[in-house]
Design an enzyme around this catalytic site. Structure first.
Site, PDB file in Angstrom:
ATOM      1  N   LYS A  64       0.863  -1.187   0.000  1.00  0.00           N
ATOM      2  CA  LYS A  64       0.000   0.000   0.000  1.00  0.00           C
ATOM      3  C   LYS A  64       0.890   1.225   0.000  1.00  0.00           C
ATOM      4  CE  LYS A  64      -4.434   0.947   0.187  1.00  0.00           C
ATOM      5  NZ  LYS A  64      -5.607   0.108  -0.192  1.00  0.00           N
ATOM      6  N   ASP A 115      -6.996   4.328  -4.548  1.00  0.00           N
ATOM      7  CA  ASP A 115      -7.675   4.174  -3.254  1.00  0.00           C
ATOM      8  C   ASP A 115      -8.332   5.536  -3.022  1.00  0.00           C
ATOM      9  OD1 ASP A 115      -7.649   2.120  -0.791  1.00  0.00           O
ATOM     10  OD2 ASP A 115      -7.511   4.119   0.064  1.00  0.00           O
TER      11      ASP A 115
HETATM   12  O1  2IT Z   1      -8.082  -1.424  -0.794  1.00  0.00           O
HETATM   13  C1  2IT Z   1      -7.961  -1.944  -1.890  1.00  0.00           C
HETATM   14  O2  2IT Z   1      -8.025  -3.168  -2.066  1.00  0.00           O
HETATM   15  C2  2IT Z   1      -7.713  -1.069  -3.053  1.00  0.00           C
HETATM   16  N1  2IT Z   1      -7.627   0.148  -2.862  1.00  0.00           N
HETATM   17  C3  2IT Z   1      -7.516  -1.642  -4.429  1.00  0.00           C
HETATM   18  C4  2IT Z   1      -6.113  -2.080  -4.612  1.00  0.00           C
HETATM   19  C5  2IT Z   1      -5.773  -2.511  -6.011  1.00  0.00           C
HETATM   20  O3  2IT Z   1      -4.580  -2.835  -6.208  1.00  0.00           O
HETATM   21  O4  2IT Z   1      -6.616  -2.554  -6.890  1.00  0.00           O
END
Ligand code: 2IT
Length: 448
Positions: free
Chosen positions: A126, A166
């Site tokens: 993340k 996100d």
């Molecule tokens: O919290 C999540 O799973 C997302 N923001 C999507 C992450 C993604 O790599 O599509």
């Protein structure tokens, strides 16, 4: 209580004393894994939990950019590369003023289990920044994204780490980030980011995937209870991408989302956010950058409740779709007292640990965000597949795969809970099922 888990939790608390969100999720996940640890002494011998709770890498960097007034702004950028046991790091970028290392470590840690549950080959990561996109001009957004990528590019790649969106990062930002990545590396590696536009390698259904997936999962829960979605009244918070997908799919299946909420308060629409006009207006509200849900009430002549949350109302189903920890004890008590039967987390960790335990103890059917919102990252992984084979799949094909994935996540969670004698405990079942694949891969790969 398991002695090894206690010992690990103590170490994690000491080492991350100033990271409350991260400690919250580690506590929640590790407690639910106690039943597994008893049967596996090899976890302790290999310090599996010490390794699992320490990010493989956490990068922090300066992002300097120039605003429209010619002033230099300095933000903080991050990428937490948490676990790569089953695939390249995968997870979104969040641009919001509340972003800090604790928040991104909580999100990265949860992403490990979520991504594992999808059954697709993606590790957990993340990232993001404390940059607040609200009220910024398009030029400022672009310059910020370019400055952010100028540092991030050296840490990512289609086989290394694949960011996506996100909160605060949508299609527009992904476009600017990809443009800058391509300019720097001098190669067309579009598998480096997901959530892209259709014209340069994005996938159909990716914008809808998180919300649609959440409703597909909800449908499985309802089936399990011999219930149906038809006619259900759904209360949600948020009014962004995830809420939009939930409202759209719920309407299609004959249910109604009757609330939307933002930082300014919430709206109540007794007819439901069900028409195309209302659902499309959600996109407009978000794109306006005003971050206000009152605009919906003004446009459609429904009630607006300033500075209030929607949880005091009566719903069949509650689906928080906004932020971490938006449901504490007062909200949980209100939800229980209104006779709500289904509590379906959609935002990442929307519930405090105390409120989560309370809702489960009070007999509500509780579904955890790691499972419910996994459709978003699942379709991101399908976008990576399409980029690798340089093809794009039809809307129907992606949607069908998403449905199957959500069906399987619910099934493996329910079956796993059953297998451990926990009944229909989707929270523990999801954690355990997600964990088993990670543990297996980590053990197979030795001490790394
Ligand atoms: O919290 C999540 O799973 C997302 N923001 C999507 C992450 C993604 O790599 O599509």
């Amino acid at each position: 209580m398991n002695a090894y888990i206690e010992e690990v939790l103590e170490k994690v608390r000491k080492r991350n004393a100033n990271e409350p969100e991260f400690l919250q999720t580690v506590e929640e996940v590790l407690r639910s894994l106690e039943v597994v640890v008893e049967k596996h002494p090899e976890y302790q011998n290999t310090a599996l939990f010490e390794r699992l709770t320490e990010p493989e890498r956490a990068i922090q960097f300066r992002v300097s950019w120039v605003d429209d007034n010619g002033n230099v702004q300095v933000n903080r950028g991050y990428r937490v590369q948490f676990n790569s046991a089953i695939g390249p790091y995968k997870g979104g970028l969040r641009f919001a003023s509340h972003v800090n290392l604790s928040v991104l470590k909580f999100l990265g840690f949860e992403q490990i289990f979520k991504n594992s549950l999808t059954s697709l080959p993606i590790g957990g990561g993340k990232g993001g920044s404390d940059f607040d996109p609200n009220g910024k001009s398009d030029g400022e957004i672009m310059r910020f994204c370019q400055a952010f990528m100028t540092e991030l590019y050296r840490h990512i790649g289609p086989n290394i780490d694949v960011p996506a969106g996100d909160i605060g990062v949508g299609g527009r930002e992904i476009g600017y980030l990809f443009g800058q990545y391509k300019r720097i590396v001098g190669a067309y590696e579009n598998g480096v980011l997901t959530g892209k536009g259709l014209s340069y390698g994005g996938s159909l259904i990716r914008p809808e995937a998180t919300g649609f997936g959440a409703v597909y999962y909800l449908n499985e829960v309802l089936k399990h209870e011999n219930d149906t979605i038809e006619g259900k009244i759904i209360g949600i918070s948020g009014f962004g991408n995830v809420s939009w997908g939930v409202a759209k799919k719920a309407a299609e299946l004959g249910a109604k989302v009757v609330t939307l909420a933002g930082p300014d308060g919430y709206i109540y629409d007794p007819d439901g956010v069900v028409t195309e006009e209302k659902i499309n207006y959600m996109l407009e509200m978000r794109a306006s950058g005003r971050n206000r849900v009152q605009d919906y009430a003004d446009k459609f002549g429904v009630e607006f409740f300033p500075k209030q949350k929607p949880w005091g109302r009566k719903f069949d189903i509650c689906m928080p779709c906004a932020y971490q920890n938006e449901i504490g004890m007062p909200e949980a008590e209100a939800i229980r007292n209104n006779g709500t039967k289904y509590y379906i987390e959609v935002a990442n960790m929307p519930t405090t640990n105390e409120a989560l335990a309370y809702l489960m103890n009070e007999g509500l059917i509780v579904a955890p965000s790691k499972a419910v919102n996994a459709g978003g990252v699942a379709v991101s992984s399908l976008e990576m597949s399409q980029n690798s084979e340089r093809l794009s799949w039809s809307r129907e094909e992606v949607d069908e795969k998403l449905k199957t994935i959500m069906y399987n996540i619910h099934k493996v969670s329910a079956d796993t809970a059953e297998q451990y004698g926990l009944g229909y405990n989707l929270v523990a079942g999801g954690n355990i099922a997600g964990f088993m694949k990670i543990a297996d891969a980590m053990l197979a790969q030795g001490i790394v």
